[in-house]
Scaffold this motif. Structure first.
Motif, PDB file in Angstrom:
ATOM      1  N   UNK A  50       0.274  -1.039  -0.105  1.00 54.31           N
ATOM      2  CA  UNK A  50       0.265   0.101   0.228  1.00 54.31           C
ATOM      3  C   UNK A  50       1.038   1.997  -0.027  1.00 54.31           C
ATOM      4  N   UNK A  51       1.424   1.853  -0.750  1.00 52.45           N
ATOM      5  CA  UNK A  51       2.405   2.376  -0.751  1.00 52.45           C
ATOM      6  C   UNK A  51       1.999   3.990  -0.944  1.00 52.45           C
ATOM      7  N   UNK A  52       2.264   4.668  -0.602  1.00 54.96           N
ATOM      8  CA  UNK A  52       1.642   6.543  -1.341  1.00 54.96           C
ATOM      9  C   UNK A  52       1.887   7.050  -2.149  1.00 54.96           C
ATOM     10  N   UNK A  53       2.703   6.295  -3.105  1.00 60.64           N
ATOM     11  CA  UNK A  53       2.946   7.319  -4.674  1.00 60.64           C
ATOM     12  C   UNK A  53       3.414   5.287  -5.424  1.00 60.64           C
ATOM     13  N   UNK A  54       2.570   5.423  -6.870  1.00 55.72           N
ATOM     14  CA  UNK A  54       3.405   4.092  -8.032  1.00 55.72           C
ATOM     15  C   UNK A  54       3.628   4.766  -9.159  1.00 55.72           C
ATOM     16  N   UNK A  55       4.449   4.367  -9.293  1.00 57.15           N
ATOM     17  CA  UNK A  55       5.284   5.295 -10.911  1.00 57.15           C
ATOM     18  C   UNK A  55       5.432   3.822 -12.399  1.00 57.15           C
ATOM     19  N   UNK A  56       4.671   3.624 -12.477  1.00 52.69           N
ATOM     20  CA  UNK A  56       4.054   2.664 -13.270  1.00 52.69           C
ATOM     21  C   UNK A  56       4.709   3.384 -15.024  1.00 52.69           C
ATOM     22  N   UNK A  83       1.551   7.461 -14.601  1.00 55.12           N
ATOM     23  CA  UNK A  83       1.950   6.545 -15.110  1.00 55.12           C
ATOM     24  C   UNK A  83       2.770   7.503 -16.019  1.00 55.12           C
ATOM     25  N   UNK A  84       3.710   6.298 -16.467  1.00 52.82           N
ATOM     26  CA  UNK A  84       4.827   6.621 -17.497  1.00 52.82           C
ATOM     27  C   UNK A  84       5.276   5.901 -18.922  1.00 52.82           C
ATOM     28  N   UNK A  85       5.129   7.419 -19.470  1.00 51.33           N
ATOM     29  CA  UNK A  85       4.894   6.706 -21.213  1.00 51.33           C
ATOM     30  C   UNK A  85       5.674   7.114 -22.435  1.00 51.33           C
TER      31      UNK A  85
END
Length: 211
Positions: A50-56, A83-85
């Motif tokens: 349960x992280x504060x942020x998820x960089x996916x 989200x990163x793309x």
């Protein structure tokens, strides 16, 4: 909660980028960072920690970033998804907006934008790259228009964008030129275009990415 105590899950299937992302977060003062190399593992880590942020990253094995965001919203609703793309695909951006992700940034600018992104998220705001919004807003608006087109009209519009004439398209489908002209007239009306000879082909070429 202090910003520097924030917990992260970061996920990318390219080891060098993942390491660079972790190093950059360390430089910003974040130390609680959990790394993952594919979408399925990233989702499991989000559910477990349960992280504060998820960089996916959006494009990953097993589960895409969009799928991770969708499933994480139910299983870890307080995790803010970034989200990163490399892609500015308006359809994907629209999906991200509908999923209420917290942020969407271009991978080419990820390290440059990530600090500003986190600053905004910590204020309770969302963050979408200006490049993404600048590219996508018009396309998303046009996507609303093409939702009124029939599958046949969309196919014809794609062929018009390839500079095929009504005669060529009629031959392709084995129908009369009059039938294709009727489709063209309906498309022009639905898209609210001017009835000039070039209006339809210009629209089709400009918006080929959403057809």
């Amino acid at each position: 909660m202090m910003a520097k105590n924030s917990k992260f899950v970061i996920a990318d299937d390219h080891p060098l980028f993942l390491r660079g992302l972790a190093d950059f977060l360390h430089q910003l003062g974040y130390n609680d960072i959990i790394q993952s190399h594919n979408g399925a593992d990233a989702l499991q880590k989000i559910v477990d920690h349960h992280p504060d942020f998820a960089v996916i990253d959006i494009q990953m094995p097993y589960l895409s970033g969009i799928e991770v965001a969708q499933k994480a919203s139910d299983q870890s609703p307080d995790t803010r998804i970034i989200l990163i793309s490399y892609h500015k695909d308006p359809v994907i951006v629209k999906m991200a907006i509908e999923l209420n992700v917290s942020a969407y940034i271009l991978k080419e600018d990820a390290l440059y934008e990530l600090k500003n992104c986190l600053d905004e998220l910590l204020k309770g705001n969302s963050y979408f790259s200006s490049k993404i919004l600048g590219y996508s807003e018009k396309n998303i608006e046009n996507d609303n228009y093409i939702s009124f087109l029939t599958p046949t009209e969309k196919k014809i519009l794609r062929l018009i964008g390839q500079e095929m004439t009504s005669k060529d398209i009629a031959k392709e489908y084995g129908v009369s030129i009059r039938t294709i002209e009727k489709h063209r007239s309906n498309i022009i009306e639905k898209l609210s275009l001017e009835g000039t000879p070039t209006s339809l082909i210009m629209w089709a070429k400009k918006n080929k990415t959403i057809l």
